[in-house]
Design a protein around this motif. Structure first.
Motif, PDB file in Angstrom:
ATOM      1  N   ARG A 218     -64.058  28.330  36.470  1.00  0.00           N
ATOM      2  CA  ARG A 218     -63.760  29.299  35.415  1.00  0.00           C
ATOM      3  C   ARG A 218     -63.416  28.607  34.099  1.00  0.00           C
ATOM      4  NH1 ARG A 218     -60.330  33.179  39.488  1.00  0.00           N
ATOM      5  NH2 ARG A 218     -62.069  34.549  40.096  1.00  0.00           N
ATOM      6  N   ARG A 219     -62.731  27.470  34.184  1.00  0.00           N
ATOM      7  CA  ARG A 219     -62.429  26.729  32.964  1.00  0.00           C
ATOM      8  C   ARG A 219     -63.716  26.216  32.324  1.00  0.00           C
ATOM      9  NH1 ARG A 219     -58.038  24.338  35.779  1.00  0.00           N
ATOM     10  NH2 ARG A 219     -59.148  22.354  35.904  1.00  0.00           N
ATOM     11  N   VAL A 224     -67.600  26.190  27.797  1.00  0.00           N
ATOM     12  CA  VAL A 224     -68.970  26.183  27.265  1.00  0.00           C
ATOM     13  C   VAL A 224     -69.492  27.591  26.988  1.00  0.00           C
ATOM     14  CG1 VAL A 224     -69.555  23.988  28.329  1.00  0.00           C
ATOM     15  CG2 VAL A 224     -69.939  26.098  29.602  1.00  0.00           C
ATOM     16  N   ASP A 225     -68.620  28.594  27.209  1.00  0.00           N
ATOM     17  CA  ASP A 225     -68.942  29.991  26.899  1.00  0.00           C
ATOM     18  C   ASP A 225     -70.217  30.458  27.600  1.00  0.00           C
ATOM     19  OD1 ASP A 225     -68.603  32.471  25.783  1.00  0.00           O
ATOM     20  OD2 ASP A 225     -69.657  31.974  23.923  1.00  0.00           O
ATOM     21  N   VAL A 226     -70.218  30.346  28.929  1.00  0.00           N
ATOM     22  CA  VAL A 226     -71.354  30.808  29.729  1.00  0.00           C
ATOM     23  C   VAL A 226     -70.824  31.639  30.892  1.00  0.00           C
ATOM     24  CG1 VAL A 226     -72.837  28.844  29.133  1.00  0.00           C
ATOM     25  CG2 VAL A 226     -71.331  28.709  31.142  1.00  0.00           C
ATOM     26  N   LEU A 250     -63.611  16.647  38.361  1.00  0.00           N
ATOM     27  CA  LEU A 250     -64.148  17.510  37.325  1.00  0.00           C
ATOM     28  C   LEU A 250     -63.073  18.069  36.415  1.00  0.00           C
ATOM     29  CD1 LEU A 250     -66.790  19.458  39.403  1.00  0.00           C
ATOM     30  CD2 LEU A 250     -67.147  17.493  37.907  1.00  0.00           C
ATOM     31  N   ASP A 251     -61.806  18.044  36.865  1.00  0.00           N
ATOM     32  CA  ASP A 251     -60.765  18.611  36.020  1.00  0.00           C
ATOM     33  C   ASP A 251     -60.090  17.551  35.165  1.00  0.00           C
ATOM     34  OD1 ASP A 251     -59.646  17.355  38.125  1.00  0.00           O
ATOM     35  OD2 ASP A 251     -58.200  18.942  38.637  1.00  0.00           O
ATOM     36  N   GLU A 252     -60.601  16.319  35.215  1.00  0.00           N
ATOM     37  CA  GLU A 252     -60.050  15.262  34.383  1.00  0.00           C
ATOM     38  C   GLU A 252     -61.024  15.008  33.248  1.00  0.00           C
ATOM     39  OE1 GLU A 252     -59.368  11.929  36.883  1.00  0.00           O
ATOM     40  OE2 GLU A 252     -57.618  12.817  37.884  1.00  0.00           O
ATOM     41  N   ARG A 253     -60.880  15.729  32.141  1.00  0.00           N
ATOM     42  CA  ARG A 253     -61.799  15.619  31.008  1.00  0.00           C
ATOM     43  C   ARG A 253     -61.007  15.393  29.744  1.00  0.00           C
ATOM     44  NH1 ARG A 253     -65.142  20.974  31.638  1.00  0.00           N
ATOM     45  NH2 ARG A 253     -63.127  21.713  32.319  1.00  0.00           N
TER      46      ARG A 253
END
Length: 253
Positions: A218-219, A224-226, A250-253
């Protein structure tokens, strides 16, 4: 001016004896529906005698189309109505009342349609409507090369034909609706499978719970607004291209 006769019977009521009754065939809603309606139009014309012609007009959410005719002459008459969006069959569908024109020469309404009908050699006509679904209706136009005195019995026969035609169209719409619903279900299942694949991939990479993986997805949607499905496709695509054994979080950005 054409006279009006109320068409109060619903589809399927009181249709015994209609030569165009669809209960004698299993071809509801088949791809050849236009050819079948042409066949029904010819049967209608034959049931009223050699001097008769018939044509079927379909109205769907305001769009008007001539869909079938017993002959070229009646087709040309209904094409004028469809093109100008004006004529007895349009009025019949709007009011759900039959419009009887005992003498075309005396008619002052719908001059273009009247001129075409007279040019084709017709002397009288009747337009009979039948509802198909909300905002969907058909009208049966029957043309005669003689002055016709319409009585209750003759009009009842025309109404039976109109209801049979409406059932043919209704059957086709039911099949189209069912096919559309099936496609929607398949698409929904496909979207769900894509999201589940993405959630599973995130769980594998991040060693997290399903809820935590869904939150990561969901994040991604928000970042990326999709849509959720598009984000899932992105995640699956990225992970499918990662080296074997990669544990990128994937949550480490």
């Amino acid at each position: 001016m054409g006279s009006r006769w109320k068409c109060a019977d619903p589809i399927g009521a009181g249709d015994t004896g209609a030569r165009a009754d669809l209960r004698r065939t299993g071809r509801y809603g088949m791809p050849e529906i236009s050819s079948y309606l042409d066949e029904l139009a010819r049967e209608v014309a034959q049931s009223f005698g050699e001097s008769a012609g018939s044509s079927i007009t379909f109205q769907h959410h305001g769009a008007v189309l001539r869909v079938a005719s017993s002959d070229e002459a009646s087709a040309r008459c209904d094409q004028v109505e469809s093109r100008l969006h004006s004529g007895p069959c349009l009025q019949a569908m709007e009011t759900q009342e039959a419009v009887v024109v005992p003498r075309l020469a005396d008619l002052t309404e719908w001059p273009e349609w009247r001129e075409q009908a007279v040019h084709e050699g017709y002397v009288s006509a009747v337009a009979v409507p039948a509802p198909v679904a909300p905002d969907v209706a058909v009208a049966l136009n029957v043309y005669f090369m003689r002055a016709e005195g319409w009585d209750d019995g003759m009009l009842a026969v025309a109404q039976q034909h109109a209801r049979a035609i409406a059932r043919a169209v209704q059957g086709r719409l039911v099949l189209l609706t069912a096919a559309h619903a099936a496609n929607e279900v398949r698409a929904a299942v496909g979207r769900r499978v894509t999201v589940e694949h993405a959630v599973g991939a995130i769980m594998h990479c991040n060693a997290c719970t399903p809820d935590e993986a869904l939150e990561v997805l969901r994040r991604t949607c928000a970042d990326v607004d999709v849509s959720l499905e598009t984000a899932a496709r992105i995640v699956v695509g990225v992970l499918s291209g990662a080296p074997t054994g990669s544990r990128t979080r994937l949550d480490e950005r």
